[in-house]
Motif scaffolding. Structure first.
Motif, mmCIF file in Angstrom:
data_model
loop_
_atom_site.group_PDB
_atom_site.id
_atom_site.type_symbol
_atom_site.label_atom_id
_atom_site.label_comp_id
_atom_site.label_asym_id
_atom_site.label_seq_id
_atom_site.Cartn_x
_atom_site.Cartn_y
_atom_site.Cartn_z
ATOM 1 N N MET A 42 -7.606 33.481 -0.964
ATOM 2 C CA MET A 42 -8.097 34.821 -0.640
ATOM 3 C C MET A 42 -7.059 35.858 -1.047
ATOM 4 O O MET A 42 -5.875 35.714 -0.735
ATOM 5 N N PRO A 43 -7.460 36.913 -1.760
ATOM 6 C CA PRO A 43 -6.484 37.896 -2.234
ATOM 7 C C PRO A 43 -6.129 38.950 -1.195
ATOM 8 O O PRO A 43 -6.994 39.460 -0.477
ATOM 9 N N LEU A 44 -4.846 39.246 -1.093
ATOM 10 C CA LEU A 44 -4.375 40.388 -0.315
ATOM 11 C C LEU A 44 -3.636 41.295 -1.292
ATOM 12 O O LEU A 44 -2.538 40.973 -1.738
ATOM 13 N N THR A 45 -4.250 42.406 -1.634
ATOM 14 C CA THR A 45 -3.655 43.318 -2.604
ATOM 15 C C THR A 45 -2.596 44.179 -1.924
ATOM 16 O O THR A 45 -2.610 44.361 -0.700
ATOM 17 N N PRO A 46 -1.654 44.754 -2.700
ATOM 18 C CA PRO A 46 -0.663 45.656 -2.104
ATOM 19 C C PRO A 46 -1.305 46.826 -1.363
ATOM 20 O O PRO A 46 -0.824 47.236 -0.305
ATOM 21 N N GLU A 47 -2.400 47.351 -1.908
ATOM 22 C CA GLU A 47 -3.071 48.480 -1.256
ATOM 23 C C GLU A 47 -3.642 48.067 0.100
ATOM 24 O O GLU A 47 -3.516 48.795 1.091
ATOM 25 N N THR A 48 -4.240 46.858 0.159
ATOM 26 C CA THR A 48 -4.780 46.385 1.431
ATOM 27 C C THR A 48 -3.663 46.093 2.422
ATOM 28 O O THR A 48 -3.771 46.414 3.616
ATOM 29 N N ALA A 49 -2.580 45.483 1.945
ATOM 30 C CA ALA A 49 -1.450 45.183 2.824
ATOM 31 C C ALA A 49 -0.868 46.460 3.418
ATOM 32 O O ALA A 49 -0.528 46.512 4.611
ATOM 33 N N ASP A 97 -20.157 38.247 8.471
ATOM 34 C CA ASP A 97 -19.039 38.180 7.530
ATOM 35 C C ASP A 97 -18.593 39.597 7.192
ATOM 36 O O ASP A 97 -19.422 40.463 6.889
ATOM 37 N N TYR A 98 -17.298 39.827 7.209
ATOM 38 C CA TYR A 98 -16.782 41.143 6.837
ATOM 39 C C TYR A 98 -17.117 41.451 5.378
ATOM 40 O O TYR A 98 -17.286 40.534 4.553
ATOM 41 N N PRO A 99 -17.219 42.719 5.016
ATOM 42 C CA PRO A 99 -17.425 43.067 3.604
ATOM 43 C C PRO A 99 -16.362 42.415 2.718
ATOM 44 O O PRO A 99 -15.176 42.412 3.051
ATOM 45 N N GLY A 100 -16.811 41.817 1.620
ATOM 46 C CA GLY A 100 -15.895 41.159 0.698
ATOM 47 C C GLY A 100 -15.520 39.749 1.085
ATOM 48 O O GLY A 100 -14.724 39.108 0.396
ATOM 49 N N SER A 101 -16.076 39.218 2.189
ATOM 50 C CA SER A 101 -15.769 37.854 2.613
ATOM 51 C C SER A 101 -17.058 37.100 2.894
ATOM 52 O O SER A 101 -18.134 37.686 2.989
ATOM 53 N N GLY A 102 -16.969 35.778 3.001
ATOM 54 C CA GLY A 102 -18.140 34.960 3.286
ATOM 55 C C GLY A 102 -19.280 35.230 2.329
ATOM 56 O O GLY A 102 -19.098 35.314 1.113
ATOM 57 N N ALA A 109 -21.422 41.119 0.530
ATOM 58 C CA ALA A 109 -21.201 41.687 -0.801
ATOM 59 C C ALA A 109 -19.733 42.065 -0.978
ATOM 60 O O ALA A 109 -19.002 42.250 -0.012
ATOM 61 N N GLY A 110 -19.333 42.180 -2.240
ATOM 62 C CA GLY A 110 -17.995 42.660 -2.535
ATOM 63 C C GLY A 110 -16.962 41.555 -2.622
ATOM 64 O O GLY A 110 -17.268 40.358 -2.543
ATOM 65 N N ASP A 111 -15.721 41.986 -2.755
ATOM 66 C CA ASP A 111 -14.605 41.064 -2.930
ATOM 67 C C ASP A 111 -13.358 41.706 -2.337
ATOM 68 O O ASP A 111 -13.202 42.925 -2.368
#
Length: 591
Positions: free
Chosen positions: A172-179, A59-64, A67-69
């Motif tokens: 699942m959140p997609l933030t402006p910074e991630t986008a 699982d990628y970090p922040g998923s599954g 750890a993280g979000d």
């Protein structure tokens, strides 16, 4: 050899051991698409290992279960670092001398970018397989935006300011910074190939594989396109293990040529994961088959030891992380409040093996209660004599049945349960055709649309299936309304008589309410006066509770229900729920 759960640099994964020195790291899809393909992806890893190739999926970090979000900053960097960490870990643990990266959908983009970085660091991979690839970050963002708009959601209260600018991609959140960071990712445009040997597999009529293969061949790589049907269909709804057959041509490409033996067995390492609020570890429980779960405990244990443990059941055929990763988020949130929890996969779902002769991903199967009992046994053996069972949709039904005659179950929370009886099981595809319509009239009107009618008459099996489903609906209504079967009402009466505390939550206007009203009367009036049974309607909420603001309101309902069962909490103000009042009448609307 049995797959081994593992944790590395905050990522949760599975190592599928094998004797070969050619290893494979699987970079799966993202978010909702990963939930759909999870079981088939697991089977693909098992097939690779059976071919002699040690395989790591994660699982990628922040998923599954990692750890993280995904609301945190620097997500794209974290995802790429996660891929590179998986490559390092597979090499360290098995000693493989060859390595192939396999990416599916967004995983293809991340695998390509990570392969280029690894090559720059002198740790390049030998082969790269891209399946139904998303070839640029801009395309990835556009697809996520499209997916977010395709799912119908109710008009909700405004999100809190910190979430107002986020994109909700089915929970699942997609933030402006991630986008923005993702939009800048363009590894396929780099002036060098990401690996010496490359496969680009997509639908047979796709042009991208041909163009990419030609571009990378011109740079000196051995690159080939491959047409494979059915890969995009895999990310539309949860798939059975058998769907992994779609990947068989890819498996043959990866396993081609002589494979040197001599990989080392994986070392015996703890697979615990610590977050700021919780400590999590993978567990196995039950037998015939042995099932899988994640045990989540508070970083600071409850000194009184009085709080009940929480048992999370599968949401339909979604594996134990839950729709929109809600189960993971909920488990860690409750750990911060002092609650231990176990989120499980029933047999034939997610990471648990199936039962011989029974298909994968069957919902409302009677044998699922045995899986719940096995999980209760495990919790009891680890000091949890009192348990609250929580289930969404098809998980709500076994959550209700779990309390019948079992005093370890002190409370249940059923969220939008679609049915109340358990039987031979229902496939996800069949359920989508029936429950999606609130009434038989609505279902019939949809089926009699000219286009659907013409398609049905071209195939006799479709006509027979339609007639069978309509007849089944009619017979069930007759039986229930004439009183010949009242199993739902009898179940709730028994739960009440046995002293169970049940919280039944329905999203207002949900597609499952027709079934609920059929069994228990309009508005659930048959439940009126039953002690311990509480019915709440959650306004402005979708079926899978992927709307974050609605989840916030649901969290308050869950906290209040748990506080009523927590012998250590005698003062409502101590739980932070004083303003909600613990005497909410049955059928009250929240929101």
């Amino acid at each position: 050899m049995k797959p081994t759960p593992m944790v590395f640099e905050g990522c949760f994964g599975w190592l599928h051991p094998a004797p070969g020195l050619r290893g494979v790291v699987l970079c799966g899809p993202y978010g909702h698409e990963e939930l759909c393909v999870h079981r088939a992806w697991k089977t693909f890893a098992e097939k690779l290992a059976a071919a002699g190739l040690p395989t790591l999926r994660f699982d990628y970090p922040g998923s599954g279960d990692s750890a993280g979000d995904d609301s945190e900053p620097d997500r794209v960097r974290a995802w790429l670092d996660g891929v590179k960490a998986a490559v390092r870990r597979l090499r360290e643990d098995t000693g493989v001398t060859e390595l192939a990266l396999v990416g599916f959908r967004l995983g293809s983009l991340l695998a390509t970018a990570a392969a280029l970085e690894l090559a720059e660091e002198g740790q390049g991979v030998d082969a790269l397989a891209l399946l139904a690839p998303i070839t640029s970050g801009r395309k990835a963002v556009r697809e996520l935006q499209t997916l977010a708009t395709m799912v119908l959601r109710p008009v909700c209260n405004p999100e809190p300011p910190e979430r107002a600018s986020w994109l909700n991609v089915i929970g699942m959140p997609l933030t402006p910074e991630t986008a923005l960071a993702l939009s800048g990712l363009a590894p396929c445009d780099q002036p060098k190939p990401p690996a010496p040997r490359i496969l680009i597999a997509d639908r047979p009529d796709a042009k991208t594989p041909v163009k990419l293969a030609a571009r990378w061949r011109a740079m000196g790589a051995v690159a080939e396109p491959m047409g494979i049907s059915g890969m995009l269909e895999m990310v539309q709804q949860p798939q059975r293990a058998q769907a992994a057959a779609v990947f068989d041509p890819v498996l043959r490409w990866i396993a081609a040529g002589p494979i040197t033996m001599g990989a080392t067995p994986p070392p015996d390492r703890p697979a615990g994961l610590m977050t700021t609020t919780a400590v999590e570890r993978p567990v196995f429980f039950g037998k015939d088959p042995e099932l899988f779960g994640i045990y989540c405990t508070p970083v600071l244990a409850d000194p009184a030891g009085s709080r009940p443990a929480i048992l999370f059941l599968n949401s339909g055929a979604t594996h134990h992380v839950g729709s929109g990763r809600a189960t993971v988020v909920q488990a860690r949130r409750l750990a911060a409040r002092g609650y231990c929890s176990l989120r499980i996969d029933a047999a034939g779902i997610g990471d648990s093996p199936g039962r011989p002769g029974i298909a994968d991903n069957l919902l409302y199967h009677r044998d699922g209660i045995g899986d719940v009992r096995a999980a209760l046994d495990w919790l009891q053996a680890h000091g949890h004599a009192r348990v609250v069972v929580i289930g969404l949709c098809a998980g709500g039904t076994p959550a209700l049945h779990a309390g019948l005659g079992d005093n370890r179950v002190v409370g249940q929370i059923a969220l939008n349960p679609g049915r109340f009886e358990l039987g031979d099981g229902t496939a996800v595809s069949e359920l989508m055709r029936t429950v999606a319509f609130r009434s038989t009239t609505e279902y019939l009107l949809e089926a009699l649309k000219p286009a659907r009618l013409r398609a049905s008459f071209r195939k006799r099996a479709r006509v027979m299936g339609l007639a069978k489903r309509l007849a089944g609906r009619f017979v069930r209504k007759v039986l229930i309304r004439t009183g010949l079967t009242r199993h739902a009402l009898r179940m709730f009466r028994r739960l009440s008589a046995e002293g169970r505390r049940v919280l039944l939550v329905y999203s207002s206007g949900d597609m499952t309410l027709a079934e609920f009203y059929l069994h228990l009367g309009e508005g659930g009036r048959a439940l009126d006066g039953l002690a311990g049974i509480e019915l709440v309607y959650l306004d402005r909420a979708d079926h899978s509770l992927t709307v974050w603001e609605a989840r916030d309101r649901l969290n308050l309902l869950i906290d209040r229900h748990l506080a009523s069962l927590d012998t250590a909490t005698t003062d409502p103000a101590a739980s932070g729920l004083a303003d909600w009042g613990l005497g909410l009448p049955s059928g009250e609307r929240v929101g």
